[in-house]
Design an enzyme around this catalytic site. Structure first.
Site, PDB file in Angstrom:
ATOM      1  N   ASN A 192       0.792  -1.233   0.000  1.00  0.00           N
ATOM      2  CA  ASN A 192       0.000   0.000   0.000  1.00  0.00           C
ATOM      3  C   ASN A 192       0.822   1.278   0.000  1.00  0.00           C
ATOM      4  O   ASN A 192       0.294   2.342  -0.333  1.00  0.00           O
ATOM      5  CB  ASN A 192      -1.015  -0.011   1.155  1.00  0.00           C
ATOM      6  CG  ASN A 192      -0.351   0.017   2.512  1.00  0.00           C
ATOM      7  OD1 ASN A 192       0.781  -0.411   2.660  1.00  0.00           O
ATOM      8  ND2 ASN A 192      -1.056   0.516   3.497  1.00  0.00           N
ATOM      9  N   GLU A 197       5.792  -3.731  11.849  1.00  0.00           N
ATOM     10  CA  GLU A 197       4.681  -2.771  11.784  1.00  0.00           C
ATOM     11  C   GLU A 197       3.541  -3.490  11.088  1.00  0.00           C
ATOM     12  O   GLU A 197       3.617  -3.780   9.894  1.00  0.00           O
ATOM     13  CB  GLU A 197       5.087  -1.514  11.002  1.00  0.00           C
ATOM     14  CG  GLU A 197       6.182  -0.703  11.675  1.00  0.00           C
ATOM     15  CD  GLU A 197       5.763  -0.056  12.994  1.00  0.00           C
ATOM     16  OE1 GLU A 197       4.554  -0.044  13.304  1.00  0.00           O
ATOM     17  OE2 GLU A 197       6.646   0.420  13.710  1.00  0.00           O
ATOM     18  N   CYS A 237      -2.871   1.153   7.051  1.00  0.00           N
ATOM     19  CA  CYS A 237      -2.848   0.487   8.362  1.00  0.00           C
ATOM     20  C   CYS A 237      -3.498   1.372   9.399  1.00  0.00           C
ATOM     21  O   CYS A 237      -4.127   0.894  10.342  1.00  0.00           O
ATOM     22  CB  CYS A 237      -1.413   0.172   8.757  1.00  0.00           C
ATOM     23  SG  CYS A 237      -0.353   1.620   8.815  1.00  0.00           S
TER      24      CYS A 237
HETATM   25  P1  NAP Z   1       1.395  -8.967   3.549  1.00  0.00           P
HETATM   26  O1  NAP Z   1       0.584  -9.833   2.685  1.00  0.00           O
HETATM   27  O2  NAP Z   1       1.686  -9.414   4.933  1.00  0.00           O
HETATM   28  O3  NAP Z   1       2.744  -8.691   2.743  1.00  0.00           O
HETATM   29  C1  NAP Z   1       3.736  -7.845   3.246  1.00  0.00           C
HETATM   30  C2  NAP Z   1       5.080  -8.265   2.690  1.00  0.00           C
HETATM   31  O4  NAP Z   1       5.439  -9.541   3.218  1.00  0.00           O
HETATM   32  C3  NAP Z   1       5.107  -8.426   1.180  1.00  0.00           C
HETATM   33  O5  NAP Z   1       6.346  -7.980   0.686  1.00  0.00           O
HETATM   34  C4  NAP Z   1       4.956  -9.926   1.006  1.00  0.00           C
HETATM   35  O6  NAP Z   1       5.434 -10.411  -0.229  1.00  0.00           O
HETATM   36  C5  NAP Z   1       5.829 -10.390   2.149  1.00  0.00           C
HETATM   37  N1  NAP Z   1       5.647 -11.787   2.544  1.00  0.00           N
HETATM   38  C6  NAP Z   1       4.576 -12.588   2.349  1.00  0.00           C
HETATM   39  N2  NAP Z   1       4.827 -13.802   2.874  1.00  0.00           N
HETATM   40  C7  NAP Z   1       6.063 -13.759   3.415  1.00  0.00           C
HETATM   41  C8  NAP Z   1       6.885 -14.692   4.110  1.00  0.00           C
HETATM   42  N3  NAP Z   1       6.512 -15.938   4.375  1.00  0.00           N
HETATM   43  N4  NAP Z   1       8.099 -14.286   4.505  1.00  0.00           N
HETATM   44  C9  NAP Z   1       8.520 -13.040   4.272  1.00  0.00           C
HETATM   45  N5  NAP Z   1       7.799 -12.108   3.612  1.00  0.00           N
HETATM   46  C10 NAP Z   1       6.582 -12.467   3.195  1.00  0.00           C
HETATM   47  O7  NAP Z   1       0.728  -7.498   3.689  1.00  0.00           O
HETATM   48  P2  NAP Z   1       0.112  -6.578   2.537  1.00  0.00           P
HETATM   49  O8  NAP Z   1      -1.168  -7.183   2.071  1.00  0.00           O
HETATM   50  O9  NAP Z   1       1.160  -6.251   1.535  1.00  0.00           O
HETATM   51  O10 NAP Z   1      -0.198  -5.235   3.357  1.00  0.00           O
HETATM   52  C11 NAP Z   1      -1.395  -5.003   4.031  1.00  0.00           C
HETATM   53  C12 NAP Z   1      -1.216  -5.227   5.514  1.00  0.00           C
HETATM   54  O11 NAP Z   1      -0.104  -4.500   5.963  1.00  0.00           O
HETATM   55  C13 NAP Z   1      -2.390  -4.708   6.331  1.00  0.00           C
HETATM   56  O12 NAP Z   1      -2.653  -5.623   7.367  1.00  0.00           O
HETATM   57  C14 NAP Z   1      -1.881  -3.400   6.901  1.00  0.00           C
HETATM   58  O13 NAP Z   1      -2.518  -2.992   8.089  1.00  0.00           O
HETATM   59  C15 NAP Z   1      -0.445  -3.712   7.100  1.00  0.00           C
HETATM   60  N6  NAP Z   1       0.345  -2.492   7.104  1.00  0.00           N
HETATM   61  C16 NAP Z   1       0.841  -2.064   8.303  1.00  0.00           C
HETATM   62  C17 NAP Z   1       1.563  -0.890   8.370  1.00  0.00           C
HETATM   63  C18 NAP Z   1       2.112  -0.380   9.670  1.00  0.00           C
HETATM   64  O14 NAP Z   1       3.001   0.443   9.614  1.00  0.00           O
HETATM   65  N7  NAP Z   1       1.626  -0.820  10.820  1.00  0.00           N
HETATM   66  C19 NAP Z   1       1.793  -0.159   7.201  1.00  0.00           C
HETATM   67  C20 NAP Z   1       1.289  -0.625   6.001  1.00  0.00           C
HETATM   68  C21 NAP Z   1       0.565  -1.808   5.961  1.00  0.00           C
HETATM   69  P3  NAP Z   1       4.400 -10.793  -1.408  1.00  0.00           P
HETATM   70  O15 NAP Z   1       3.734  -9.527  -1.786  1.00  0.00           O
HETATM   71  O16 NAP Z   1       5.281 -11.354  -2.434  1.00  0.00           O
HETATM   72  O17 NAP Z   1       3.435 -11.782  -0.837  1.00  0.00           O
HETATM   73  O1  G3H Z   2      -0.615   1.765   5.858  1.00  0.00           O
HETATM   74  C1  G3H Z   2       0.088   2.124   6.756  1.00  0.00           C
HETATM   75  C2  G3H Z   2       0.847   3.363   6.676  1.00  0.00           C
HETATM   76  O2  G3H Z   2       1.934   3.296   7.555  1.00  0.00           O
HETATM   77  C3  G3H Z   2      -0.070   4.518   6.986  1.00  0.00           C
HETATM   78  O3  G3H Z   2       0.553   5.707   6.776  1.00  0.00           O
HETATM   79  O4  G3H Z   2      -1.004   7.100   8.123  1.00  0.00           O
HETATM   80  O5  G3H Z   2       0.611   8.128   6.543  1.00  0.00           O
HETATM   81  O6  G3H Z   2      -1.351   6.857   5.679  1.00  0.00           O
HETATM   82  P1  G3H Z   2      -0.345   7.015   6.782  1.00  0.00           P
END
Ligand code: NAP
Ligand code: G3H
Length: 485
Positions: free
Chosen positions: A158, A254, A288
């Site tokens: 994202n 995160e 997030c």
């Molecule tokens: P995701 O599916 O967990 O993927 C995140 C990253 O992990 C991608 O690069 C993914 O690669 C990789 N990955 C997947 N399986 C893995 C494994 N077994 N080992 C190591 N890496 C692996 O998350 P997303 O769908 O991209 O993002 C959405 C989520 O992220 C939401 O839950 C959101 O709340 C959270 N988020 C949190 C923050 C924060 O700062 N707290 C910020 C942004 C997003 P692939 O794409 O190749 O699967």
């Molecule tokens: O999706 C998670 C990002 O860390 C959120 O950043 O609050 O600046 O949109 P933002």
């Protein structure tokens, strides 16, 4: 329109096609065309990249901070010069509207420059031994920060530019080498980000960009003995897997959130509504830090809902190139997931205020009232444009429900009485509580962290540099000064 191209991986300082001879086609989530093909990198190539990173790290760490900073400042300049092209690729690849994609590039340029300045201004400390009982003033401890070695940076779809750069920049300034694994849907944006860095003449091998499905290469990367620290942003599910598999190396996670907006009876409703609506629905809720539930005092719930409804209906919905706020979700699977949450809530008696319309992966912004604790949407992170409203009889009840969630990223409290707002802020289990504002990560000089299932460790520029370095103590045993002749 972005041209469908073949993209190479950046391995050990060279742009290369993978020996796997396999590529992954990245489809745009909102255009019918593919965005490009990326390399499915092999385990052997990961080994070579990590070995090259290890070789390059020590000479890099030996450079002065100013010399390292020059590369990063040049990176920021290159990104600023390529802003339009990068924003257009990001828009095509992850469906972020053009204005927000441009803002993300601007924010990243600022973040890189700020990281350089922050690193230049950080300093160590010294301590004398006589502070401890029986200790001696003749012992002088010098505490410096030294790099960890090779940092693995894994970023989500994202914010494919900003959440990669916010790991790479502090890692490099702290003197580390970096292995970057972008989200597969987001990898083309990641490649463009790294092109801008490679073009600075960065020492070969210091950084590699590993593309490929996390489900295929993720575990190999995480468990690789050449990795000395992992900085991960993504879902709680993947983060938990990572924390089980990585052994004895520092980890910053995160993860997901279910940020509540707690609305007190005395809240200024205009401020509350504008913050909740932009908080919940920008980029279709794929943040997030999106507002993911509203806990509103019974006494003003009708009035709040009456004001939220037209504000939600006024949101623009459609394709990202027309700068709509609500845009198609990242995949059909993501849209199905959100739709299931809506269907479950409606089947269990929630009131549909507005929304619940769908065209493929484009969901209308949906407001659900009278959501209760037995509904999945009360607890699960939708990562989509649905906002549940739960009515509560008291602030104590709002705090109870806020804390019943497994997540603890951020929370908002809307109240005019500051004492009450601070009391609630103190009771909510979250990394950050925003008073009279929407949850958000920035400004990026603030610490950013989640508690419980929302994360581990702290980001934000200063804290990221700290987490990617460690203290090293050198003790000088001074020659004792004889007292009294
Ligand atoms: P995701 O599916 O967990 O993927 C995140 C990253 O992990 C991608 O690069 C993914 O690669 C990789 N990955 C997947 N399986 C893995 C494994 N077994 N080992 C190591 N890496 C692996 O998350 P997303 O769908 O991209 O993002 C959405 C989520 O992220 C939401 O839950 C959101 O709340 C959270 N988020 C949190 C923050 C924060 O700062 N707290 C910020 C942004 C997003 P692939 O794409 O190749 O699967
Ligand atoms: O999706 C998670 C990002 O860390 C959120 O950043 O609050 O600046 O949109 P933002």
């Amino acid at each position: 329109m972005v041209e469908h191209a073949q993209y190479l991986a950046y391995l050990a300082g060279e742009w290369q096609a993978s020996q796997s001879q396999e590529t992954i086609t990245i489809q745009s989530p909102w255009q019918s065309e593919p965005v490009g093909d990326i390399q499915a990198v092999t385990q052997d190539e990961i080994d070579t990249s990590i070995a090259a990173a290890q070789d390059a790290q020590k000479p890099w760490a030996a450079l002065s901070l100013g010399e390292r900073g020059q590369y990063l400042n040049q990176w920021a300049d290159n990104l600023a010069a390529n802003k339009q092209a990068l924003a257009e690729i990001e828009m095509a690849e992850v469906g972020k509207n053009l204005k927000d994609a441009e803002k993300e590039v601007d924010r990243t340029v600022d973040l890189i420059r700020y990281t350089v300045q922050e690193a230049l201004h950080m300093h160590g400390e010294s301590v004398r031994g006589d502070g401890f009982p029986g200790g001696s003033k003749d012992k002088l401890g010098i505490i410096e920060r030294v790099p960890l070695g090779v940092v693995l940076a894994i970023s989500p779809f994202n914010y494919p530019v900003n959440l990669s750069a916010s790991k790479i920049a502090p890692a490099l300034m702290a003197g580390n080498a970096v292995i970057c694994k972008p989200a597969t849907q987001g990898a083309v944006s990641g490649i463009k980000l790294i092109e801008a860095l490679a073009d600075t003449g960065l020492p070969k091998g210091l950084l590699s960009l590993i593309t490929g499905h996390g489900s295929v290469i993720g575990d190999y990367l995480i468990e690789h003995p050449g990795i000395n620290m992992i900085s991960f942003t993504g879902s709680t599910q993947t983060g938990q897997r990572l924390s089980q598999k990585s052994i004895m190396i520092p980890l910053v996670l995160e993860l997901g959130g279910k940020d509540p907006a707690i609305v007190c009876a005395d809240a200024d409703l205009d401020t509350t509504v504008s913050n909740i609506v932009s908080g919940a629905f920008s980029y279709s809720g794929q943040r997030c830090t999106a507002v993911k539930r509203v806990l509103v005092d019974d006494k003003i719930a009708d009035e709040l809902v009456a004001k939220l409804k037209p504000a939600v209906n006024a949101l623009t919905v459609g394709s990202p190139d027309a700068n709509n706020t609500v845009v198609p979700l990242i995949s059909d699977k993501a849209a199905d997931f959100v739709q299931n949450l809506i269907d479950d809530a409606l089947a269990k008696g929630a009131t549909l205020v507005t929304g619940n319309k769908r065209q493929g992966n484009l969901l209308a912004p949906t407001l659900l009232d009278n959501v209760t604790e037995d509904m999945d949407v009360a607890w699960i992170e939708p990562f989509g444009p649905v906002l549940p409203i739960m009515r509560v009889p008291s602030t104590d009840e709002a705090i109870r429900i806020a804390n019943k969630s497994k997540f603890g990223l951020q929370a908002s409290v809307f109240a005019q009485e500051l004492d009450e707002a601070l009391k609630i802020a103190g009771g909510v289990e979250a990394g950050t509580v925003q008073v009279n504002g929407r949850p958000e990560r920035g400004p990026d000089n603030f610490p950013f962290l989640g508690v419980k299932a929302s994360g581990m460790g702290t980001q934000g520029v200063h804290n990221s540099i700290l987490s990617m370095s460690r203290e090293k103590l050198t003790v000088i045993n001074l020659k004792s000064v004889k007292q009294g002749g």
